[in-house]
Design a protein around this motif. Structure first.
Motif, PDB file in Angstrom:
ATOM      1  N   TRP A  40     -10.627 -17.934  -4.605  1.00  0.00           N
ATOM      2  CA  TRP A  40      -9.530 -18.156  -3.663  1.00  0.00           C
ATOM      3  C   TRP A  40      -9.106 -16.830  -3.035  1.00  0.00           C
ATOM      4  O   TRP A  40      -8.928 -16.718  -1.814  1.00  0.00           O
ATOM      5  CB  TRP A  40      -8.374 -18.800  -4.426  1.00  0.00           C
ATOM      6  N   LEU A  41      -8.947 -15.799  -3.873  1.00  0.00           N
ATOM      7  CA  LEU A  41      -8.492 -14.504  -3.389  1.00  0.00           C
ATOM      8  C   LEU A  41      -9.530 -13.825  -2.501  1.00  0.00           C
ATOM      9  O   LEU A  41      -9.185 -13.171  -1.514  1.00  0.00           O
ATOM     10  CB  LEU A  41      -8.151 -13.607  -4.584  1.00  0.00           C
ATOM     11  N   HIS A  84       1.930 -16.891  -2.197  1.00  0.00           N
ATOM     12  CA  HIS A  84       1.954 -17.923  -3.234  1.00  0.00           C
ATOM     13  C   HIS A  84       0.918 -17.626  -4.322  1.00  0.00           C
ATOM     14  O   HIS A  84       1.223 -17.673  -5.520  1.00  0.00           O
ATOM     15  CB  HIS A  84       1.684 -19.294  -2.599  1.00  0.00           C
ATOM     16  N   VAL A  85      -0.305 -17.281  -3.902  1.00  0.00           N
ATOM     17  CA  VAL A  85      -1.377 -16.997  -4.861  1.00  0.00           C
ATOM     18  C   VAL A  85      -1.059 -15.749  -5.669  1.00  0.00           C
ATOM     19  O   VAL A  85      -1.253 -15.717  -6.886  1.00  0.00           O
ATOM     20  CB  VAL A  85      -2.735 -16.828  -4.136  1.00  0.00           C
ATOM     21  N   ALA A  86      -0.542 -14.704  -4.987  1.00  0.00           N
ATOM     22  CA  ALA A  86      -0.233 -13.451  -5.674  1.00  0.00           C
ATOM     23  C   ALA A  86       0.868 -13.635  -6.716  1.00  0.00           C
ATOM     24  O   ALA A  86       0.916 -12.913  -7.715  1.00  0.00           O
ATOM     25  CB  ALA A  86       0.177 -12.388  -4.664  1.00  0.00           C
ATOM     26  N   ALA A  87       1.762 -14.620  -6.506  1.00  0.00           N
ATOM     27  CA  ALA A  87       2.872 -14.836  -7.433  1.00  0.00           C
ATOM     28  C   ALA A  87       2.537 -15.803  -8.568  1.00  0.00           C
ATOM     29  O   ALA A  87       3.300 -15.910  -9.536  1.00  0.00           O
ATOM     30  CB  ALA A  87       4.081 -15.371  -6.658  1.00  0.00           C
ATOM     31  N   ILE A  94      -6.226  -8.614  -2.253  1.00  0.00           N
ATOM     32  CA  ILE A  94      -5.561  -8.670  -0.952  1.00  0.00           C
ATOM     33  C   ILE A  94      -5.208  -7.268  -0.442  1.00  0.00           C
ATOM     34  O   ILE A  94      -5.226  -7.014   0.760  1.00  0.00           O
ATOM     35  CB  ILE A  94      -4.312  -9.572  -1.026  1.00  0.00           C
ATOM     36  N   ALA A  95      -4.907  -6.347  -1.358  1.00  0.00           N
ATOM     37  CA  ALA A  95      -4.508  -4.991  -0.963  1.00  0.00           C
ATOM     38  C   ALA A  95      -5.636  -3.982  -1.133  1.00  0.00           C
ATOM     39  O   ALA A  95      -5.379  -2.789  -1.259  1.00  0.00           O
ATOM     40  CB  ALA A  95      -3.290  -4.548  -1.774  1.00  0.00           C
ATOM     41  N   HIS A  96      -6.889  -4.432  -1.134  1.00  0.00           N
ATOM     42  CA  HIS A  96      -8.055  -3.536  -1.195  1.00  0.00           C
ATOM     43  C   HIS A  96      -7.956  -2.534  -2.339  1.00  0.00           C
ATOM     44  O   HIS A  96      -7.977  -1.318  -2.126  1.00  0.00           O
ATOM     45  CB  HIS A  96      -8.235  -2.791   0.123  1.00  0.00           C
TER      46      HIS A  96
END
Length: 199
Positions: free
Chosen positions: A169-170, A144-147, A41-43
């Motif tokens: 998913w990511l 939610h996914v990151a946690a 998500i954060a490249h």
């Protein structure tokens, strides 16, 4: 101790917490641990939230402060903030008058999203531009996914089989985040061309 391949420090006293969070902050705590969610998500951890402490992170923080959080910018967006807060208070008063239930968490979350969109993108109502699911829903899904607990974060060998299907998913969420700025930039360019045409 270690959780899989990840070293962990147990902090069990106030003195240890002070050393960990204050005295040796840059050694132990300044960098967030790398995990699969933030990587996609954060490249590759290249943003101010998940970036590793160092020159790049300090430059990102300076950029955010100068462009979004300076006194000039805060004063510039004061009328917008007051208008959005006024709209929220008005809707809450109407709901109270009619005896309707209000989800305050959703209302305040929506307020924050609207103000952020106005400050960063210059417009509200970016849901359709962002994704069919909407801006807030995608952000909540990404958080939610990151946690969530991901075995790959502790056992890197499991990244290839992707047993929990986190990577798929990511990657899908990452595409949504990548496409959104392109749409906003194209809209600004089209608007600029339109103004130049009719001047």
């Amino acid at each position: 101790m270690r959780f899989g391949y990840v070293p962990a420090i147990i902090v069990s006293s106030p003195d240890a917490a002070e050393k960990f969070l204050k005295s040796y902050d840059q050694v132990f705590f300044a960098c967030r641990p790398r995990h699969e969610g933030s990587w996609y998500i954060a490249h590759g951890l290249r943003n101010s939230t998940f970036g590793q402490y160092g020159t790049f992170w300090r430059n990102m923080r300076k950029l955010c402060i100068l462009r979004l959080l300076s006194n000039y910018k805060i004063k510039l967006f004061l009328p917008m903030r007051m208008g959005e807060i006024g709209s929220l208070v008005k809707s809450l008063k109407q709901a109270a008058f009619h005896g309707a239930a209000v989800n305050l968490s959703a209302a305040i979350s929506s307020l924050g999203a609207n103000m952020n969109c106005l400050m960063i993108f210059g417009k509200m109502g970016v849901d359709k531009d962002f994704d069919d699911r909407g801006f807030r829903e995608v952000i909540e899904e990404a958080l939610h996914v990151a946690a969530m607990a991901n075995l790959c974060d502790y056992f890197p060998q499991l990244r290839v089989p992707d047993l929990q299907r986190f990577a798929r998913w990511l990657k899908a969420l990452s595409k949504v985040f990548d496409n959104f700025p392109k749409k906003i930039i194209n809209q600004h360019l089209e608007s600029k061309k339109h103004k130049q045409t009719y001047q």
